[in-house]
Design an enzyme around this catalytic site. Structure first.
Site, PDB file in Angstrom:
ATOM      1  N   TYR A 133       5.360   1.360  -3.406  1.00  0.00           N
ATOM      2  CA  TYR A 133       5.185   2.189  -2.110  1.00  0.00           C
ATOM      3  C   TYR A 133       6.565   2.337  -1.381  1.00  0.00           C
ATOM      4  CZ  TYR A 133       0.388   1.320  -2.778  1.00  0.00           C
ATOM      5  OH  TYR A 133      -1.069   1.204  -3.572  1.00  0.00           O
ATOM      6  N   GLN A 179       5.615   7.940   5.869  1.00  0.00           N
ATOM      7  CA  GLN A 179       4.825   9.068   6.886  1.00  0.00           C
ATOM      8  C   GLN A 179       5.207   8.553   8.350  1.00  0.00           C
ATOM      9  OE1 GLN A 179       0.888   9.467   5.791  1.00  0.00           O
ATOM     10  NE2 GLN A 179       1.329  10.985   4.406  1.00  0.00           N
ATOM     11  N   ASP A 203      -3.027  -4.822   1.862  1.00  0.00           N
ATOM     12  CA  ASP A 203      -2.525  -4.565   0.520  1.00  0.00           C
ATOM     13  C   ASP A 203      -1.495  -3.743   0.808  1.00  0.00           C
ATOM     14  OD1 ASP A 203      -3.844  -4.111  -2.335  1.00  0.00           O
ATOM     15  OD2 ASP A 203      -3.061  -2.213  -1.648  1.00  0.00           O
TER      16      ASP A 203
END
Length: 337
Positions: free
Chosen positions: A55, A28, A50
């Site tokens: 991801y 993003q 974290d």
């Protein structure tokens, strides 16, 4: 500054606001913005970070590792996870098999630019791998010094109990659960939290502001804000879809006077709410701008009176999801590919 809490019954303390980079770093936001967000977290007193190998298909770990480079390692608590497909997504590139765990930890450490992670988490439960194999692999990761503690994410109470028993037999510490938890999503309260409390685990909860819904920026009957998660075609819109209901959004607007009376933003109220649960060690926050970090950390140390907690329940009413079966229902039934 951010306060710290023990994670489970271990001696490890983590910041009660944990900075996470799901859906942001490597996807993003640009890397320079991601770095500024991480530095804003550090400046605010956050010491716990974290991420997960999945991801942005491993890129998020690399971005976090670069952003943290140069910081004294002993001053940080770094968490990552394993389970979902990564890389070329071959037949052994997902799940919790010994092969995938042993290969994945090395990849994560390389990308994070560290010799060890403080917490290595099973990102989901693997129905295709014997739990004994999984926990033995985690035990070996710990004994090799590549992880200090073990955690799980979105496991049911029964799965947590079985995993904890094996971990104890193997002489390692399973100390945490990372579930979704917010004012609107309370499915862990009936079974996962009591089991965790009994066994000495605590929660590191994600989505405390319900993908942004509890900020109040989504208003019933109005267009979605440009650039918001609900308009993100890379995954954000899918995750937030369950909350895009006009009746629910109207109830959320009813929380605005509660926040105003306490001198909090709605996001701060939402984060403070999850931290009232004594089995919650930390709330995970993400950010696409440094200012969002600064806003959320102000929830640290806030105590909400019992009458405020009751008022929140009254405002949200039956919009709250409480069914403990939702954890299992939302879990993958077979290893993803």
């Amino acid at each position: 500054m951010v306060e710290h809490r023990h994670l489970g019954n271990s001696g490890l303390k983590i910041s009660e606001i944990v900075y996470g980079n799901w859906l942001t770093h490597g996807s993003q936001v640009e890397n320079d913005v991601a770095t500024r967000c991480v530095h804003a977290a550090l400046d605010a007193g956050i010491t716990s970070f974290d991420t997960a190998d999945v991801y942005a298909n491993t890129v998020a770990e690399s971005v976090l590792g670069e952003a943290l480079e140069g910081r004294p390692r002993h001053e940080l608590e770094i968490f990552t996870k394993v389970y979902w497909p990564t890389g070329s997504k071959g037949p052994n590139d997902s799940g919790l098999s010994r092969k995938h765990i042993m290969e994945s930890i090395d990849g994560s450490l390389r990308r994070l630019r560290t010799d060890y992670v403080d917490l290595y988490q099973a990102h989901r439960y693997d129905t295709e791998t014997p739990l004994e194999e999984t926990m033995q692999a985690f035990a070996d990761v710990v004994r090799q010094g590549k992880a200090l503690y073990i955690g799980v994410s979105e496991w049911t109470a029964e799965q947590i109990r079985a995993g904890h028993a094996l971990a104890r037999d193997l002489g390692i510490q399973l100390i945490s659960s990372q579930p979704q938890y917010s004012m609107l999503w309370r499915v862990i309260e009936e079974e996962v939290v009591p089991t965790s409390r009994e066994l000495g685990l605590s929660q590191i909860v994600f989505s405390p502001i319900a993908q942004g819904v509890l900020t109040g920026k989504y208003r019933p009957g109005e267009p979605l804000p440009e650039g918001s998660r609900a308009t993100d075609t890379k995954g954000g819109a899918t995750m937030i879809k369950r909350f895009m209901d006009d009746d629910l959004l109207e109830r959320v607007q009813g929380l605005r006077p509660v926040a105003d009376e306490l001198g909090l933003t709605m996001a701060e109220l939402a984060v403070a709410w999850v931290l009232q649960n004594d089995n919650v060690a930390a709330a995970l926050i993400g950010a696409s701008r440094p200012e969002q970090v600064e806003d959320n950390v102000r929830a640290s140390g806030v105590e909400l009176p019992a009458e405020v907690m009751a008022r929140i329940d009254d405002v949200l009413g039956d919009a709250v999801v409480r069914d403990p079966a939702m954890t299992a229902r939302n879990a993958p039934q077979q290893r993803p590919s």
